[in-house]
Write an enzyme that holds these catalytic residues in place. Structure first.
Site, short mmCIF file in Angstrom:
data_model
loop_
_atom_site.label_atom_id
_atom_site.label_comp_id
_atom_site.label_asym_id
_atom_site.label_seq_id
_atom_site.Cartn_x
_atom_site.Cartn_y
_atom_site.Cartn_z
N THR A 165 0.91 -1.13 -0.05
CA THR A 165 -0.05 0.14 0.41
C THR A 165 0.69 1.02 -0.06
O THR A 165 2.18 1.04 0.29
CB THR A 165 -0.55 -0.09 1.63
OG1 THR A 165 -1.78 -0.86 1.22
CG2 THR A 165 -1.13 1.42 1.49
N ARG A 193 -13.99 -5.51 0.05
CA ARG A 193 -13.91 -5.62 1.19
C ARG A 193 -12.75 -4.67 0.78
O ARG A 193 -12.24 -3.58 -0.27
CB ARG A 193 -12.95 -6.76 0.83
CG ARG A 193 -12.12 -7.33 2.29
CD ARG A 193 -9.69 -6.23 1.47
NE ARG A 193 -9.36 -6.93 2.57
CZ ARG A 193 -8.25 -6.68 2.46
NH1 ARG A 193 -7.64 -5.52 1.68
NH2 ARG A 193 -7.32 -6.36 4.24
N GLY A 195 -9.94 -3.19 3.51
CA GLY A 195 -8.67 -3.16 4.66
C GLY A 195 -8.87 -2.13 5.72
O GLY A 195 -9.60 -1.05 5.49
N ASP A 196 -7.57 -1.65 5.72
CA ASP A 196 -7.36 -0.63 6.94
C ASP A 196 -6.87 0.64 6.40
O ASP A 196 -6.88 1.30 6.92
CB ASP A 196 -6.46 -0.43 7.71
CG ASP A 196 -5.32 -1.13 7.22
OD1 ASP A 196 -4.57 -1.37 6.01
OD2 ASP A 196 -4.56 -1.84 7.48
N THR A 216 0.84 -0.21 7.34
CA THR A 216 0.36 -1.67 6.12
C THR A 216 0.66 -2.88 6.24
O THR A 216 0.45 -3.35 7.75
CB THR A 216 1.18 -1.46 4.97
OG1 THR A 216 2.52 -1.80 5.72
CG2 THR A 216 2.02 0.71 4.52
N GLY A 217 -0.25 -3.85 5.65
CA GLY A 217 0.54 -5.19 6.25
C GLY A 217 -1.18 -5.47 6.30
O GLY A 217 -1.91 -5.12 5.25
N GLY A 219 -4.17 -5.56 7.20
CA GLY A 219 -5.27 -4.94 7.51
C GLY A 219 -6.64 -5.29 8.56
O GLY A 219 -7.03 -4.36 9.28
#
Ligand code: ASP
Length: 308
Positions: A165, A193, A195-196, A216-217, A219
């Site tokens: 991201t 979907r 994510g964060d 990042t990663g 979420g």
């Protein structure tokens, strides 16, 4: 002044730094940096030519936050626009809402005349097709897309293993702290979907009085732990920057069920300190840092924290 960006965001950093040096509002500086990453077809987790969802469609997410006003703007599952981060900024400027998703976000983008783009490229579509080939049974192939997507969603993984991201944090010449994110989310994700990255408080947060944070990663984990917000809360409670980030990493470490994986926490505080921590990272994590005492941005390695 200060700028932090993750390595995936490297192509936009020189522009963001030049803007900060020219005393531009720090939120605009990070947005202009991220727009370059969104246009960069060699970065496959942000904007054009990034990874589609399981139906082969690019649904993009972005968020911005102004740490002075604590106003935010975010978009989720946005299709067909070149600069999700700019649309997120316009949500902040023009609406009394903080987050728009899907068709509503697209309608808003159309109304403000945001620049349209077919973000899917041959490369992203071919990668998606190759992935489908490798996971669908003969029967599923015949019926696709009229199959139960739940059955194949758990094998959504980045083909380059460089899930990412882009996240940027800045402190401008007035001391304003800002955060911004942009992503295509996990490759082959279930349609819709989020994510964060578009969720303020999970993937990013900025409060000029204390600090700013962006993740990042996975979420799904930072949404559950409220990671970006909690780092800034720990700062407010008097933790030092490193301790605040470590405490948030421990909160992540307590998660046992669901989608568990790697997270990288990027954080700055109002005095201009910075810290980047890779939580359970399987590879070295790089990031870019620039401070007004430095002639140009530097690439650094994050510290790694193992929770197991
Ligand atoms: N955090 C992003 C998401 O969950 C993905 C990433 O940073 O790798 O959508």
């Amino acid at each position: 002044m200060l700028l932090i960006a993750n390595y995936e965001g490297r192509s936009g950093v020189p522009t963001a730094v030049e803007l900060l040096k020219a005393n531009t509002n720090g939120l605009r500086a990070v947005i202009e940096g991220i727009k370059i990453v969104e246009d960069d077809i060699n970065i496959h987790s942000v904007g054009q030519s990034s990874w589609p969802n399981i139906l082969g469609e690019l649904q993009l997410d972005a968020a911005v936050m102004d740490g002075n006003t604590r106003r935010t703007g975010a978009v989720g599952a946005l299709r067909g626009y070149q600069h999700p981060v700019e649309v997120a900024y316009e949500v902040m400027l023009r609406l009394d809402h903080e987050l728009l998703v899907g068709e509503g976000a697209e309608r808003f983008a159309e109304e403000i005349g945001a620049s349209k783009n077919k973000n899917e490229t041959d490369y992203s579509i071919q990668s998606w097709k190759k992935h489908l080939e490798s996971i669908l049974t003969e029967e599923q192939r015949k019926l696709f897309p009229n199959i139960n997507l739940m059955e194949i969603k758990t094998i959504a993984r980045d083909p380059e293993k460089s899930f990412d991201t882009t996240v940027y944090l800045s402190m401008d010449h007035t001391g304003r702290l800002s955060s911004a994110t942009s992503t295509s989310g996990w490759p082959w994700k279930y349609p819709g979907r989020l994510g964060d990255s578009p969720i303020i408080g999970a993937g990013s947060y900025a409060d000029s009085r204390y600090g700013a944070c962006a993740c990042t990663g996975v979420g799904e984990m930072t949404i559950r732990a409220g990671t970006a917000r909690i780092v800034v809360l720990y700062l407010k409670m008097g933790y030092g920057l490193k301790d605040a980030v470590l405490e948030a990493a421990k909160d992540l470490a307590g998660l046992r069920t669901g989608f568990i994986g790697e997270v990288t926490i990027h954080a700055i505080n109002f005095t201009g300190e910075y810290f980047v921590l890779g939580v359970n990272s399987s590879r070295p994590i790089k990031y870019l840092i620039w401070k007004d005492s430095m002639p140009s941005p530097d690439i650094r390695d994050a510290e790694i924290y193992e929770t197991k």
